[in-house]
Design a protein around this motif. Structure first.
Motif, PDB file in Angstrom:
ATOM      1  N   LEU A 293       2.732 -54.296  25.623  1.00 34.43           N
ATOM      2  CA  LEU A 293       3.936 -55.060  25.903  1.00 34.43           C
ATOM      3  C   LEU A 293       3.483 -56.372  26.535  1.00 34.43           C
ATOM      4  O   LEU A 293       2.984 -56.394  27.663  1.00 34.43           O
ATOM      5  N   GLU A 294       3.640 -57.477  25.795  1.00 32.40           N
ATOM      6  CA  GLU A 294       3.162 -58.785  26.241  1.00 32.40           C
ATOM      7  C   GLU A 294       4.328 -59.752  26.321  1.00 32.40           C
ATOM      8  O   GLU A 294       4.944 -60.091  25.310  1.00 32.40           O
ATOM      9  N   ALA A 295       4.642 -60.178  27.552  1.00 33.22           N
ATOM     10  CA  ALA A 295       5.796 -61.041  27.789  1.00 33.22           C
ATOM     11  C   ALA A 295       5.351 -62.474  28.062  1.00 33.22           C
ATOM     12  O   ALA A 295       4.456 -62.714  28.880  1.00 33.22           O
ATOM     13  N   HIS A 296       5.974 -63.418  27.369  1.00 37.16           N
ATOM     14  CA  HIS A 296       5.751 -64.844  27.626  1.00 37.16           C
ATOM     15  C   HIS A 296       6.979 -65.392  28.328  1.00 37.16           C
ATOM     16  O   HIS A 296       8.087 -65.346  27.786  1.00 37.16           O
ATOM     17  N   LEU A 297       6.784 -65.888  29.551  1.00 35.63           N
ATOM     18  CA  LEU A 297       7.879 -66.435  30.340  1.00 35.63           C
ATOM     19  C   LEU A 297       7.974 -67.928  30.083  1.00 35.63           C
ATOM     20  O   LEU A 297       6.966 -68.651  30.190  1.00 35.63           O
ATOM     21  N   PHE A 298       9.152 -68.412  29.757  1.00 35.97           N
ATOM     22  CA  PHE A 298       9.338 -69.841  29.499  1.00 35.97           C
ATOM     23  C   PHE A 298       9.198 -70.627  30.807  1.00 35.97           C
ATOM     24  O   PHE A 298       9.747 -70.229  31.852  1.00 35.97           O
ATOM     25  N   ASP A 299       8.473 -71.744  30.748  1.00 37.54           N
ATOM     26  CA  ASP A 299       8.351 -72.676  31.875  1.00 37.54           C
ATOM     27  C   ASP A 299       7.908 -71.971  33.159  1.00 37.54           C
ATOM     28  O   ASP A 299       8.467 -72.169  34.242  1.00 37.54           O
ATOM     29  N   PHE A 300       6.879 -71.132  33.036  1.00 32.07           N
ATOM     30  CA  PHE A 300       6.374 -70.395  34.195  1.00 32.07           C
ATOM     31  C   PHE A 300       4.867 -70.252  34.052  1.00 32.07           C
ATOM     32  O   PHE A 300       4.365 -69.799  33.019  1.00 32.07           O
ATOM     33  N   ASN A 301       4.133 -70.624  35.109  1.00 36.42           N
ATOM     34  CA  ASN A 301       2.676 -70.582  35.023  1.00 36.42           C
ATOM     35  C   ASN A 301       2.005 -69.922  36.223  1.00 36.42           C
ATOM     36  O   ASN A 301       0.793 -69.974  36.365  1.00 36.42           O
ATOM     37  N   ASP A 302       2.771 -69.290  37.107  1.00 38.18           N
ATOM     38  CA  ASP A 302       2.187 -68.680  38.301  1.00 38.18           C
ATOM     39  C   ASP A 302       1.434 -67.398  37.948  1.00 38.18           C
ATOM     40  O   ASP A 302       1.673 -66.782  36.906  1.00 38.18           O
ATOM     41  N   ASP A 303       0.561 -66.986  38.856  1.00 31.78           N
ATOM     42  CA  ASP A 303      -0.208 -65.753  38.688  1.00 31.78           C
ATOM     43  C   ASP A 303       0.701 -64.549  38.935  1.00 31.78           C
ATOM     44  O   ASP A 303       1.338 -64.449  39.980  1.00 31.78           O
ATOM     45  N   LEU A 304       0.753 -63.632  37.960  1.00 34.97           N
ATOM     46  CA  LEU A 304       1.603 -62.454  38.091  1.00 34.97           C
ATOM     47  C   LEU A 304       0.813 -61.141  38.160  1.00 34.97           C
ATOM     48  O   LEU A 304       1.422 -60.068  38.228  1.00 34.97           O
ATOM     49  N   TYR A 305      -0.505 -61.206  38.154  1.00 38.06           N
ATOM     50  CA  TYR A 305      -1.304 -59.983  38.156  1.00 38.06           C
ATOM     51  C   TYR A 305      -0.962 -59.106  39.365  1.00 38.06           C
ATOM     52  O   TYR A 305      -0.918 -59.564  40.504  1.00 38.06           O
ATOM     53  N   GLY A 306      -0.680 -57.840  39.073  1.00 36.08           N
ATOM     54  CA  GLY A 306      -0.344 -56.903  40.132  1.00 36.08           C
ATOM     55  C   GLY A 306       1.111 -56.921  40.539  1.00 36.08           C
ATOM     56  O   GLY A 306       1.542 -56.080  41.336  1.00 36.08           O
ATOM     57  N   ARG A 307       1.904 -57.864  39.985  1.00 39.36           N
ATOM     58  CA  ARG A 307       3.316 -57.944  40.336  1.00 39.36           C
ATOM     59  C   ARG A 307       4.145 -57.002  39.462  1.00 39.36           C
ATOM     60  O   ARG A 307       3.803 -56.722  38.320  1.00 39.36           O
ATOM     61  N   GLN A 308       5.253 -56.555  40.016  1.00 43.15           N
ATOM     62  CA  GLN A 308       6.168 -55.698  39.266  1.00 43.15           C
ATOM     63  C   GLN A 308       7.209 -56.572  38.572  1.00 43.15           C
ATOM     64  O   GLN A 308       7.795 -57.474  39.173  1.00 43.15           O
ATOM     65  N   LEU A 309       7.431 -56.279  37.289  1.00 38.53           N
ATOM     66  CA  LEU A 309       8.438 -56.994  36.508  1.00 38.53           C
ATOM     67  C   LEU A 309       9.465 -56.002  35.977  1.00 38.53           C
ATOM     68  O   LEU A 309       9.172 -54.825  35.753  1.00 38.53           O
ATOM     69  N   ALA A 310      10.668 -56.510  35.740  1.00 39.08           N
ATOM     70  CA  ALA A 310      11.702 -55.753  35.039  1.00 39.08           C
ATOM     71  C   ALA A 310      12.063 -56.540  33.788  1.00 39.08           C
ATOM     72  O   ALA A 310      12.463 -57.706  33.878  1.00 39.08           O
ATOM     73  N   LEU A 311      11.866 -55.931  32.620  1.00 34.83           N
ATOM     74  CA  LEU A 311      12.151 -56.588  31.347  1.00 34.83           C
ATOM     75  C   LEU A 311      13.508 -56.120  30.835  1.00 34.83           C
ATOM     76  O   LEU A 311      13.718 -54.927  30.610  1.00 34.83           O
ATOM     77  N   THR A 312      14.426 -57.051  30.650  1.00 32.15           N
ATOM     78  CA  THR A 312      15.754 -56.741  30.130  1.00 32.15           C
ATOM     79  C   THR A 312      15.820 -57.163  28.673  1.00 32.15           C
ATOM     80  O   THR A 312      15.684 -58.353  28.356  1.00 32.15           O
ATOM     81  N   PHE A 313      16.029 -56.196  27.781  1.00 33.82           N
ATOM     82  CA  PHE A 313      16.036 -56.477  26.350  1.00 33.82           C
ATOM     83  C   PHE A 313      17.369 -57.096  25.932  1.00 33.82           C
ATOM     84  O   PHE A 313      18.432 -56.535  26.188  1.00 33.82           O
ATOM     85  N   HIS A 314      17.264 -58.251  25.261  1.00 35.00           N
ATOM     86  CA  HIS A 314      18.467 -58.965  24.846  1.00 35.00           C
ATOM     87  C   HIS A 314      18.687 -58.905  23.343  1.00 35.00           C
ATOM     88  O   HIS A 314      19.720 -58.421  22.868  1.00 35.00           O
ATOM     89  N   SER A 315      17.713 -59.388  22.560  1.00 34.77           N
ATOM     90  CA  SER A 315      17.883 -59.445  21.108  1.00 34.77           C
ATOM     91  C   SER A 315      16.560 -59.180  20.403  1.00 34.77           C
ATOM     92  O   SER A 315      15.501 -59.636  20.853  1.00 34.77           O
ATOM     93  N   PHE A 316      16.630 -58.461  19.282  1.00 37.89           N
ATOM     94  CA  PHE A 316      15.459 -58.257  18.428  1.00 37.89           C
ATOM     95  C   PHE A 316      15.328 -59.471  17.518  1.00 37.89           C
ATOM     96  O   PHE A 316      16.285 -59.859  16.839  1.00 37.89           O
ATOM     97  N   LEU A 317      14.148 -60.090  17.497  1.00 40.13           N
ATOM     98  CA  LEU A 317      13.944 -61.302  16.703  1.00 40.13           C
ATOM     99  C   LEU A 317      13.298 -61.019  15.352  1.00 40.13           C
ATOM    100  O   LEU A 317      13.736 -61.527  14.323  1.00 40.13           O
ATOM    101  N   ARG A 318      12.256 -60.211  15.351  1.00 40.65           N
ATOM    102  CA  ARG A 318      11.556 -59.939  14.093  1.00 40.65           C
ATOM    103  C   ARG A 318      10.590 -58.770  14.259  1.00 40.65           C
ATOM    104  O   ARG A 318      10.262 -58.376  15.385  1.00 40.65           O
ATOM    105  N   ALA A 319      10.128 -58.238  13.143  1.00 42.67           N
ATOM    106  CA  ALA A 319       9.116 -57.187  13.169  1.00 42.67           C
ATOM    107  C   ALA A 319       7.744 -57.793  13.468  1.00 42.67           C
ATOM    108  O   ALA A 319       7.519 -58.998  13.269  1.00 42.67           O
TER     109      ALA A 319
END
Length: 327
Positions: free
Chosen positions: A270-296
Motif C-alpha cells: 500500500l503506497e500512498a502519495h500525498l499531494f503537496d507534502f514532503n515531510d518525513d513520515l517514517y514511523g508515523r501512523q496514518l489513516a487512509l480513507t478510500f474515496h474513489s477507485f481510479l484504475r486497475a
C-alpha cells in the motif's frame, strides 16, 4: 470475559464487577464487524430501550470472529473494523459498557442455555437487542426465542429486522464484496461512513521519490480487509500518538504488487502519495480513507509511461476532490 467502560471515545478503563448492576443493562449482542447500517440500527434500538427503561446501554461482542476459530472461512481472518475501532464507533452510538468474550474452541462448546445463564443473566441484563439472523450457543443452536426461554421470561428480547439500502440488504459480506470490486462509494454507503485503513509508515525502496512522486509505504496495524488491487483517490490523515488527527491531505494510493518493478508473487503493498507534502513520515501512523477507485494496476512498458500515468492519476484525483469541494 473483559468489561470495558466506554464513557470516552476510547477505551478508558475497566468496569468493576457489579458496577451499576442494580440499574440493569440493555444489551446489544453481535460480532458487529464494520458497525454498518444494520449493526447501527441494532445498537440504536438497544440504546433507545435503555433510555426508556433507565438501563445501562451496553454491547456484548466476540474476539476473534467465531468462524475463524471454527475454520469456517479464511476471509474472516481479516476485519472491516478492528476491535479498538469497533469499540470507539459503538461508544459514539451511545454504548457505555462493552463485554468482550474471547472466542475459542472451549467457548464454542458452550450450549445456548449455558450461555444465557453464565454470561447474560449474571450481568443483570434486563433487555437484549439482536439482529434478525442472531444465533448463539454450540453449533448456533440458540435464537431469539431460546434467549427468552433460558432467561425465564425475565429478559426482554428485541429483534431488529434487516436494513436495506437501495434494495440491497446491508451486511458485512456485501461490504467485503464491494471492496473486492473496488466500489468504494457503495461500500461506504452500506457502512454509513467511508472505509478506513490505519497503519504505520515503513521504509520502502524510495523508488517513488526517484520518480518524482514520493510515497508513504503503509503497513496495516491490524488484518484489515484490503480493497482490490489498483489506484484510488484517498484522504490521508496523519495521526498523533493519541490517535487524534494532526493533519489531513488528499492523495492517491496504489494497492498492489508493482508489476512494472517486482517479480510475480511478491508481497502486497500500500503506497500512498500525498499531494503537496514532503515531510518525513517514517514511523508515523496514518489513516487512509478510500474515496474513489481510479484504475486497475498495470505493468508499464517503460518508466516514462509509468510517470505519465501517475501524473494522470494525480490530476484525476485532484479533479474529483475539487468537484466534491464545490458540491
Amino acid at each position: 470475559m473483559e468489561r470495558y467502560d466506554l464513557s470516552a471515545a476510547n477505551v478508558t478503563g475497566v468496569l468493576p464487577d457489579g458496577a451499576r448492576k442494580e440499574q440493569g443493562i440493555s444489551l446489544a449482542i453481535g460480532f458487529f464487524d464494520g458497525v454498518h447500517l444494520g449493526h447501527q440500527e441494532v445498537v440504536r434500538q438497544a440504546v433507545a430501550l435503555a433510555r426508556q427503561q433507565g438501563l445501562v446501554p451496553a454491547v456484548m461482542t466476540f474476539d476473534p470472529h467465531p468462524r475463524v476459530v471454527l475454520g469456517q472461512g479464511s476471509q474472516f481472518q481479516t476485519v472491516l473494523t478492528p476491535l479498538s475501532d469497533k469499540l470507539t464507533l459503538l461508544s459514539e452510538l451511545g454504548i457505555e459498557a462493552a463485554y468482550i468474550i474471547h472466542f475459542d474452541r472451549e467457548f464454542s462448546e458452550v450450549t445456548a442455555e449455558q450461555f444465557v445463564k453464565s454470561f447474560i443473566t449474571p450481568l443483570g441484563v434486563k433487555a437484549t437487542t439482536v439482529g434478525f439472523d442472531f444465533s448463539f450457543g454450540h453449533r448456533g443452536e440458540g435464537n431469539a426465542e431460546a434467549l427468552k426461554l433460558y432467561g425465564n421470561g425475565e429478559i426482554q428480547v428485541q429483534v431488529v429486522s434487516p436494513v436495506f439500502l437501495e434494495g440491497t440488504k446491508v451486511s458485512s459480506t456485501r461490504i467485503r464484496e464491494r471492496l473486492d470490486d473496488g466500489q468504494c462509494s457503495e461500500a461506504s454507503g452500506l457502512l454509513g461512513r467511508p472505509y478506513v485503513i490505519k497503519g504505520v509508515v515503513v521504509h520502502g525502496d524510495a523508488r517513488g521519490r526517484l520518480l518524482g512522486f514520493p510515497t508513504a509505504n503503509l503497513e496495516p496495524e491490524q488484518p484489515f480487509v484490503i480493497p482490490r488491487s489498483g489506484v484510488y483517490a484517498i484522504h490521508i490523515d496523519v495521526l498523533k500518538d493519541s490517535g487524534a488527527v494532526e493533519s489531513r491531505h488528499n492523495g492517491v494510493l496504489n494497492v498492489g504488487y508493482r508489476p512494472t518493478f517486482d517479480a510475480p508473487g511478491g508481497a502486497l503493498k500500500l503506497e500512498a502519495h500525498l499531494f503537496d507534502f514532503n515531510d518525513d513520515l517514517y514511523g508515523r501512523q496514518l489513516a487512509l480513507t478510500f474515496h474513489s477507485f481510479l484504475r486497475a494496476e498495470n505493468k508499464f512498458a517503460s518508466i516514462d509511461k509509468l510517470i505519465e500515468q501517475i501524473s494522470s492519476d494525480s490530476a484525476q484525483a485532484k479533479e474529483i476532490f475539487s468537484v466534491k469541494l464545490q458540491d
